[in-house]
Design a protein around this motif. Structure first.
Motif, PDB file in Angstrom:
ATOM      1  N   GLY A  28       0.792  -1.222   0.000  1.00 38.85           N
ATOM      2  CA  GLY A  28       0.000   0.000   0.000  1.00 38.85           C
ATOM      3  C   GLY A  28       0.827   1.276   0.000  1.00 38.85           C
ATOM      4  O   GLY A  28       2.063   1.263   0.089  1.00 38.85           O
ATOM      5  N   ASP A  29       0.110   2.410  -0.107  1.00 39.65           N
ATOM      6  CA  ASP A  29       0.755   3.714  -0.256  1.00 39.65           C
ATOM      7  C   ASP A  29       1.648   4.067   0.934  1.00 39.65           C
ATOM      8  O   ASP A  29       2.707   4.657   0.770  1.00 39.65           O
ATOM      9  CB  ASP A  29      -0.305   4.807  -0.429  1.00 39.65           C
ATOM     10  N   ARG A  30       1.198   3.731   2.138  1.00 38.18           N
ATOM     11  CA  ARG A  30       1.987   4.088   3.313  1.00 38.18           C
ATOM     12  C   ARG A  30       3.332   3.360   3.291  1.00 38.18           C
ATOM     13  O   ARG A  30       4.369   3.945   3.634  1.00 38.18           O
ATOM     14  CB  ARG A  30       1.226   3.790   4.583  1.00 38.18           C
ATOM     15  N   ALA A  31       3.337   2.120   2.881  1.00 37.83           N
ATOM     16  CA  ALA A  31       4.576   1.345   2.806  1.00 37.83           C
ATOM     17  C   ALA A  31       5.501   1.918   1.737  1.00 37.83           C
ATOM     18  O   ALA A  31       6.723   1.999   1.918  1.00 37.83           O
ATOM     19  CB  ALA A  31       4.263  -0.124   2.515  1.00 37.83           C
ATOM     20  N   VAL A  32       4.915   2.334   0.605  1.00 35.82           N
ATOM     21  CA  VAL A  32       5.717   2.942  -0.466  1.00 35.82           C
ATOM     22  C   VAL A  32       6.331   4.248   0.023  1.00 35.82           C
ATOM     23  O   VAL A  32       7.520   4.527  -0.216  1.00 35.82           O
ATOM     24  CB  VAL A  32       4.842   3.185  -1.718  1.00 35.82           C
ATOM     25  N   HIS A  33       5.533   5.031   0.719  1.00 36.88           N
ATOM     26  CA  HIS A  33       6.032   6.309   1.247  1.00 36.88           C
ATOM     27  C   HIS A  33       7.185   6.065   2.226  1.00 36.88           C
ATOM     28  O   HIS A  33       8.223   6.746   2.163  1.00 36.88           O
ATOM     29  CB  HIS A  33       4.896   7.053   1.948  1.00 36.88           C
ATOM     30  N   ALA A  34       7.033   5.091   3.111  1.00 29.08           N
ATOM     31  CA  ALA A  34       8.081   4.780   4.080  1.00 29.08           C
ATOM     32  C   ALA A  34       9.339   4.277   3.380  1.00 29.08           C
ATOM     33  O   ALA A  34      10.466   4.612   3.782  1.00 29.08           O
ATOM     34  CB  ALA A  34       7.577   3.732   5.078  1.00 29.08           C
ATOM     35  N   ARG A  83      10.364   5.056   0.379  1.00 24.33           N
ATOM     36  CA  ARG A  83      11.031   6.217  -0.232  1.00 24.33           C
ATOM     37  C   ARG A  83      11.769   7.037   0.826  1.00 24.33           C
ATOM     38  O   ARG A  83      12.894   7.482   0.602  1.00 24.33           O
ATOM     39  CB  ARG A  83      10.011   7.081  -0.956  1.00 24.33           C
ATOM     40  N   ASP A  84      11.125   7.228   1.981  1.00 18.19           N
ATOM     41  CA  ASP A  84      11.763   8.002   3.041  1.00 18.19           C
ATOM     42  C   ASP A  84      13.072   7.368   3.490  1.00 18.19           C
ATOM     43  O   ASP A  84      14.026   8.076   3.839  1.00 18.19           O
ATOM     44  CB  ASP A  84      10.828   8.150   4.234  1.00 18.19           C
ATOM     45  N   GLU A  85      13.127   6.031   3.491  1.00 20.38           N
ATOM     46  CA  GLU A  85      14.348   5.333   3.894  1.00 20.38           C
ATOM     47  C   GLU A  85      15.498   5.572   2.921  1.00 20.38           C
ATOM     48  O   GLU A  85      16.665   5.459   3.291  1.00 20.38           O
ATOM     49  CB  GLU A  85      14.092   3.828   3.980  1.00 20.38           C
ATOM     50  N   HIS A  86      15.171   5.901   1.675  1.00 17.98           N
ATOM     51  CA  HIS A  86      16.198   6.031   0.643  1.00 17.98           C
ATOM     52  C   HIS A  86      16.527   7.481   0.284  1.00 17.98           C
ATOM     53  O   HIS A  86      17.435   7.728  -0.511  1.00 17.98           O
ATOM     54  CB  HIS A  86      15.766   5.283  -0.621  1.00 17.98           C
ATOM     55  N   ARG A  87      15.820   8.435   0.863  1.00 12.50           N
ATOM     56  CA  ARG A  87      16.069   9.832   0.521  1.00 12.50           C
ATOM     57  C   ARG A  87      17.454  10.277   0.983  1.00 12.50           C
ATOM     58  O   ARG A  87      17.983   9.771   1.974  1.00 12.50           O
ATOM     59  CB  ARG A  87      15.013  10.738   1.176  1.00 12.50           C
ATOM     60  N   LEU A  88      17.998  11.274   0.285  1.00 11.22           N
ATOM     61  CA  LEU A  88      19.280  11.864   0.705  1.00 11.22           C
ATOM     62  C   LEU A  88      19.127  12.741   1.934  1.00 11.22           C
ATOM     63  O   LEU A  88      20.113  13.077   2.576  1.00 11.22           O
ATOM     64  CB  LEU A  88      19.890  12.673  -0.442  1.00 11.22           C
ATOM     65  N   ALA A  89      17.911  13.128   2.276  1.00 14.35           N
ATOM     66  CA  ALA A  89      17.618  13.816   3.535  1.00 14.35           C
ATOM     67  C   ALA A  89      16.598  12.966   4.272  1.00 14.35           C
ATOM     68  O   ALA A  89      15.527  12.665   3.736  1.00 14.35           O
ATOM     69  CB  ALA A  89      17.072  15.220   3.281  1.00 14.35           C
ATOM     70  N   TYR A  90      16.933  12.569   5.499  1.00 11.07           N
ATOM     71  CA  TYR A  90      16.068  11.622   6.200  1.00 11.07           C
ATOM     72  C   TYR A  90      16.056  11.932   7.695  1.00 11.07           C
ATOM     73  O   TYR A  90      16.970  12.579   8.222  1.00 11.07           O
ATOM     74  CB  TYR A  90      16.543  10.187   5.963  1.00 11.07           C
ATOM     75  N   LEU A  91      15.006  11.471   8.374  1.00 10.25           N
ATOM     76  CA  LEU A  91      14.886  11.641   9.817  1.00 10.25           C
ATOM     77  C   LEU A  91      15.527  10.467  10.540  1.00 10.25           C
ATOM     78  O   LEU A  91      15.415   9.323  10.109  1.00 10.25           O
ATOM     79  CB  LEU A  91      13.408  11.733  10.211  1.00 10.25           C
ATOM     80  N   HIS A  92      16.202  10.801  11.657  1.00  9.09           N
ATOM     81  CA  HIS A  92      16.940   9.752  12.367  1.00  9.09           C
ATOM     82  C   HIS A  92      17.126  10.190  13.817  1.00  9.09           C
ATOM     83  O   HIS A  92      17.291  11.373  14.110  1.00  9.09           O
ATOM     84  CB  HIS A  92      18.314   9.575  11.695  1.00  9.09           C
ATOM     85  N   VAL A 128       5.768  12.760   5.989  1.00 13.63           N
ATOM     86  CA  VAL A 128       6.405  14.070   5.811  1.00 13.63           C
ATOM     87  C   VAL A 128       6.244  14.477   4.359  1.00 13.63           C
ATOM     88  O   VAL A 128       6.447  13.663   3.445  1.00 13.63           O
ATOM     89  CB  VAL A 128       7.899  14.012   6.187  1.00 13.63           C
ATOM     90  N   ALA A 129       5.880  15.733   4.129  1.00 14.95           N
ATOM     91  CA  ALA A 129       5.663  16.212   2.767  1.00 14.95           C
ATOM     92  C   ALA A 129       6.280  17.585   2.589  1.00 14.95           C
ATOM     93  O   ALA A 129       6.485  18.337   3.553  1.00 14.95           O
ATOM     94  CB  ALA A 129       4.176  16.258   2.452  1.00 14.95           C
ATOM     95  N   SER A 130       6.566  17.921   1.337  1.00 12.39           N
ATOM     96  CA  SER A 130       7.065  19.254   0.998  1.00 12.39           C
ATOM     97  C   SER A 130       5.920  20.251   1.038  1.00 12.39           C
ATOM     98  O   SER A 130       4.763  19.914   0.752  1.00 12.39           O
ATOM     99  CB  SER A 130       7.682  19.220  -0.400  1.00 12.39           C
ATOM    100  N   VAL A 131       6.237  21.508   1.384  1.00 11.14           N
ATOM    101  CA  VAL A 131       5.218  22.559   1.319  1.00 11.14           C
ATOM    102  C   VAL A 131       4.919  22.929  -0.124  1.00 11.14           C
ATOM    103  O   VAL A 131       3.926  23.603  -0.403  1.00 11.14           O
ATOM    104  CB  VAL A 131       5.661  23.826   2.084  1.00 11.14           C
ATOM    105  N   GLY A 132       5.814  22.513  -1.042  1.00 13.42           N
ATOM    106  CA  GLY A 132       5.668  22.886  -2.444  1.00 13.42           C
ATOM    107  C   GLY A 132       6.516  24.098  -2.788  1.00 13.42           C
ATOM    108  O   GLY A 132       6.650  25.024  -1.975  1.00 13.42           O
ATOM    109  N   VAL A 133       7.100  24.079  -3.977  1.00  8.75           N
ATOM    110  CA  VAL A 133       7.990  25.155  -4.391  1.00  8.75           C
ATOM    111  C   VAL A 133       7.269  26.497  -4.434  1.00  8.75           C
ATOM    112  O   VAL A 133       7.836  27.542  -4.104  1.00  8.75           O
ATOM    113  CB  VAL A 133       8.614  24.822  -5.772  1.00  8.75           C
TER     114      VAL A 133
END
Length: 897
Positions: free
Chosen positions: A170-176, A178-187, A481-486
């Protein structure tokens, strides 16, 4: 009137401003030259005389390159987010913005007094919303990317392949995922928390606050991290093409610190499942048979899990104690101090021999390097050996010297390569072969694998402060977590009344509820970015600073980049440069910049040292607290051939010492005072004349006065100063003067040009001084053309005086873009060479020998000239010499009977 810098310098500064003399525009017809100073932080105390050293060097290069036909970009701006302004706000309630812009105004005033040829139309400050809008945009580029190891580059997160099982969840798993692979991540990362100031400190800020009496502890906090480690190898490899000093290149490589070895799996005794194991990285897998215990960093997440009930109180107390020690303190203790630690009560299984070994925690192991766990081989590692001796743990020899000489690992570790012993399947193999064989065995047994490791750690990018760039992110009610948008950029800082974080470390922004809480239930990120953020990319904004629709245009970036010359202090030789290079590489991968590296040539200027004074008597100096005195407290006694210093009140004998200038040491010299007395040109000249640019040097007032006298002599070559009238221009001779003056002039052109190119500014100034001295000594009127050329040569160093002299020659325009003079090769060929003349071994003079006489072939003719010279004839008379000793090209010695 004599040379009047107080009138001359403001006049020319006003002229340059009025005519925008240094404004840079794209011009494809001319080669570009981008010269940049490291971004200054505008502190409340303003500049001291040490700050302008690098700025003077870049200004010399900027002015020189303009005259060489280059289109020069030489900008200035302000790295204006920072902890000092926030601390001031916390103490006084003054908004950090107000304090920051007061400091900027003062810094700018001082820089303009020095006549630097900055293009002030490009001025930027990292605290301006129009600037940090694009800092936030760059962060979103990083957050919106992942690193493709196969392509060895960053790619948009939208292009990340999603495994089928994740997509099915599902979408939540996909989102998680992606978050694990981002160059900026929470830790959850350990940070330096200062309870007194209620702020998180960078490692570089800790020492200052501890010195000021503040407690700093290590605590875990939910933080934004940037995955700089993904770029570790590229950050090493691309150093090879940079024109940087070997020492800085080496510091960069050492900070990243590539190591080749193996990752080894140790099973936890008595536990099962995929989490029942410890992974360690080692560069010496050949020593595995000598691992007699393991050590975890106190912060390791497994510590609380594996600790037995019997050891829990001791372990928790040790973890709490360690939290009060900085990483730096722990590193020093690891190298030099006593080893401390606590047994967890747990054991692991050594994978090569199935031996059960104890697991300890100790502060000499850091969480940030490798896996935060080590296999301890006390027979062959000095730190492990010291720990084992302290704790009474076994020490086993598994490496012997290849020479066969006996060693005693019980007494001292043997860390060198050699031959494997007591090591089962790798016995008798030399170290290199043993490493390879045991790694292959570990891989085959699924107990480890070959691994490249880097000491470089991911960049902790959050700060619990008000005065920083807000993150352009929101936390949704779902936890995503989401971007506010450019289109929503910039996310501006809200107005607040209280700049203090909460006692629990919640950032000040968390208190601005009307800003934090959004109508849909989302919440803004309340951490702010570190000061490093704005200074990571300012060189790019300078290319196109007034662009409202993009951080820079591709046209401007492709024309101006890379920076051709970057000058700044060695204190930024690692982190600032590393972080800027990292951001630049992400932007390169995503197609936003056209160069792999931002800074082509880097020069670190030395420090200008200030005088402090300490007791001369060693016993007095060592008794009680250290006593340091400043110039106002000291009397200087001139003894002719020496100088002594005494305390004005106590008359205690003192000795001078030279330290880095700082307000706390009381040895700061204000450039305003130097300029008021001697002028900006004098200060610029002295800053460069102190010694080689890269070397540190003491600030000597007598040296400043000497440079002032030189400029006065140069002024008098152009002006008469009758007592009853204003200065008026001299009647100069025609052309370039006599043959001798022309040769002197063109040698000066060649020397100054070559030395500026090498940034050997001190010797270039020496050449100018020699020119003035020799023209004065000859008593010959300076030729008008020669005078104009001298103005051009002087202009990069003392631009105000050079402009004044140039105008006195009748030139209506500024010399900013006058062509740089070229030396005539024919006038560089010496028409004579110098021979030392001795009589009976004593030097009696020098003789100019025509260049047509070859020093090696014309001994008789040269000797005859020497004998006829006045230096010899008055001693020899009519008597023939007993002997003539001739050293070709150097000297002739007439030995009399």
């Amino acid at each position: 009137m004599p040379y009047d810098h107080a009138t001359i310098e403001p006049r020319w500064q006003a002229y340059w401003d009025e005519h925008q003399s240094f404004e840079a525009k794209i011009d494809e017809a001319r080669p570009k030259y981008y010269v940049l100073d490291m971004f200054p932080y505008p502190s409340g105390s303003g500049l001291h005389v040490g700050h302008p050293e690098g700025y003077t060097a870049t200004d010399i290069m900027a002015r020189y390159k303009r005259m060489r036909g280059f289109n020069v970009l030489h900008p200035m701006g302000w790295d204006s987010f920072g902890l000092p302004a926030e601390r001031y706000a916390m103490k006084t309630g003054t908004h950090p913005r107000d304090r920051t812009y007061e400091c900027i105004d003062n810094f700018k005033r001082q820089l303009k007094m020095l006549g630097f040829s900055y293009d002030w139309s490009r001025e930027i400050a990292t605290t301006d919303p129009d600037y940090y809008k694009w800092t936030q945009w760059i962060f979103l580029q990083i957050w919106g990317s992942w690193y493709d190891a196969e392509q060895d580059k960053a790619r948009p997160i939208s292009e990340l392949p999603i495994p089928a099982e994740v997509e099915a969840a599902g979408d939540r798993a996909v989102h998680a995922y992606r978050d694990e692979h981002r160059l900026a991540y929470l830790h959850d990362a350990p940070v330096n928390w200062c309870p007194d100031l209620r702020v998180v400190l960078a490692n570089e800020e800790v020492a200052e606050q501890v010195e000021a009496g503040h407690e700093v502890i290590r605590v875990p906090m939910h933080q934004w991290m940037l995955k700089i480690t993904a770029y570790a190898q590229r950050l090493i490899d691309d150093l090879d093409d940079l024109d940087w000093s070997p020492s800085v290149l080496e510091m960069q490589r050492n900070w990243i610190c590539r190591s080749e070895g193996a990752e080894v799996v140790f099973e936890l005794d008595g536990q099962a499942g995929p989490d029942a194991q410890l992974r360690v990285f080692t560069t010496r897998p050949d020593t595995l048979f000598g691992a007699t215990y393991m050590v975890l960093a106190p912060e390791h997440p497994l510590v609380s899990t594996i600790t037995t009930d019997a050891q829990r109180d001791a372990v928790e107390a040790y973890v709490k104690t360690t939290a009060h020690r900085t990483e730096r303190e722990r590193q020093v203790a690891a190298a030099e101090g006593d080893k401390t630690g606590v047994f967890t009560g747990a054991h692991a299984i050594n994978p090569v021999n199935d031996q059960r070994i104890p697991i300890w925690i100790a502060d000499y192991v850091l969480m940030g390097y490798g896996t935060g766990a080590i296999m301890a081989v006390p027979g062959h590692d000095a730190r492990d050996h010291a720990f084992a001796r302290t704790m009474g743990l076994p020490i086993v020899q598994v490496v012997a010297p290849a020479t066969g000489e006996p060693i005693d690992v019980q007494a001292q570790a043997y860390p060198e390569p050699g031959v494997a012993v007591n090591s089962g399947l790798i016995n008798d193999l030399p170290t290199a072969e043993a490493k390879q064989k045991i790694t292959e065995w570990l891989t085959a047994q699924a107990k480890g694998e070959a691994r490249v490791n880097y000491k470089l750690r991911d960049w902790l990018f959050s700060r619990q402060r008000y005065w920083g760039e807000p993150f352009p992110l929101i936390h949704k009610p779902s936890g995503e977590v989401a971007s506010v948008g450019v289109d929503a950029l910039p996310v501006e800082l809200p107005e607040v009344d209280d700049f203090n974080p909460s006692e629990t470390g919640e950032p000040p922004l968390a208190k601005a509820l009307s800003w934090v809480e959004l109508p849909d239930g989302s919440r803004r990120e309340t951490n702010t970015m570190p000061q490093w953020a704005g200074s990571c990319w300012y060189y790019l904004r300078f290319c196109d600073p007034r662009n409202a629709s993009a951080p820079w245009s591709s046209e401007a970036e492709q024309y101006w980049m890379p920076v051709d010359l970057y000058v700044g202090g060695a204190e930024h030789a690692v982190l600032h440069l590393l972080y800027a290079r990292f951001w630049h590489k992400v932007l390169f991968d995503l197609g936003h910049v056209s160069t792999r590296e931002p800074f082509k040539k880097l020069v670190n200027q030395g420090m200008v040292l200030g005088a402090t004074y300490v007791p001369r008597d060693p016993q007095a100096a060592s008794a009680g607290p250290k006593r340091v005195f400043v110039s106002d407290e000291v009397e200087e006694i001139n003894l002719g051939d020496a100088v002594e210093y005494v305390h004005k009140q106590t008359r205690e004998p003192l000795t001078i010492q030279w330290d880095k200038m700082s307000k706390s040491r009381g040895n700061v010299i204000n450039p305003d005072e130097v300029i008021a007395e001697y002028g900006a040109d004098t200060m610029r000249l002295y800053e460069m004349f102190m010694g080689p640019l890269e070397a540190s040097a003491p600030w000597q007032p007598e040296g400043v006065a000497g440079c002032f006298r030189f400029l006065g002599r140069a002024y008098r070559l152009f002006f008469e100063s009758p007592k009853d009238a204003e200065d008026r221009a001299r009647d100069l001779g025609e052309g370039q003067g006599s043959e001798r003056q022309r040769r002197l002039l063109h040698r000066t052109i060649a020397d100054v040009s070559e030395r500026i190119e090498r940034m050997a500014f001190n010797t270039a100034i020496s050449s100018l001084m020699v020119f003035v001295r020799d023209v004065e000594k000859d008593g010959e009127t300076l030729g008008r053309d020669a005078a104009g050329i001298f103005c051009q040569l002087l202009a990069p160093f003392a631009p105000h005086l050079a402009e004044e002299l140039w105008r006195a020659l009748g030139n209506p325009q500024s010399l900013t873009y006058e062509p740089w003079p070229q030396a005539d090769p024919a006038l560089l060929v010496e028409d004579s060479w110098t021979l030392v003349v001795q009589v009976n071994g004593k030097r009696r003079g020098e003789l100019k020998i025509p260049a047509s006489l070859d020093p090696k072939q014309a001994k008789d003719e040269i000797t005859e000239l020497a004998m006829a010279s006045e230096a010899v004839s008055r001693f020899v008379g009519d008597k023939p010499p007993k002997r003539v000793i001739y050293v070709p090209g150097r000297l002739v010695n007439i030995v009399l009977g």
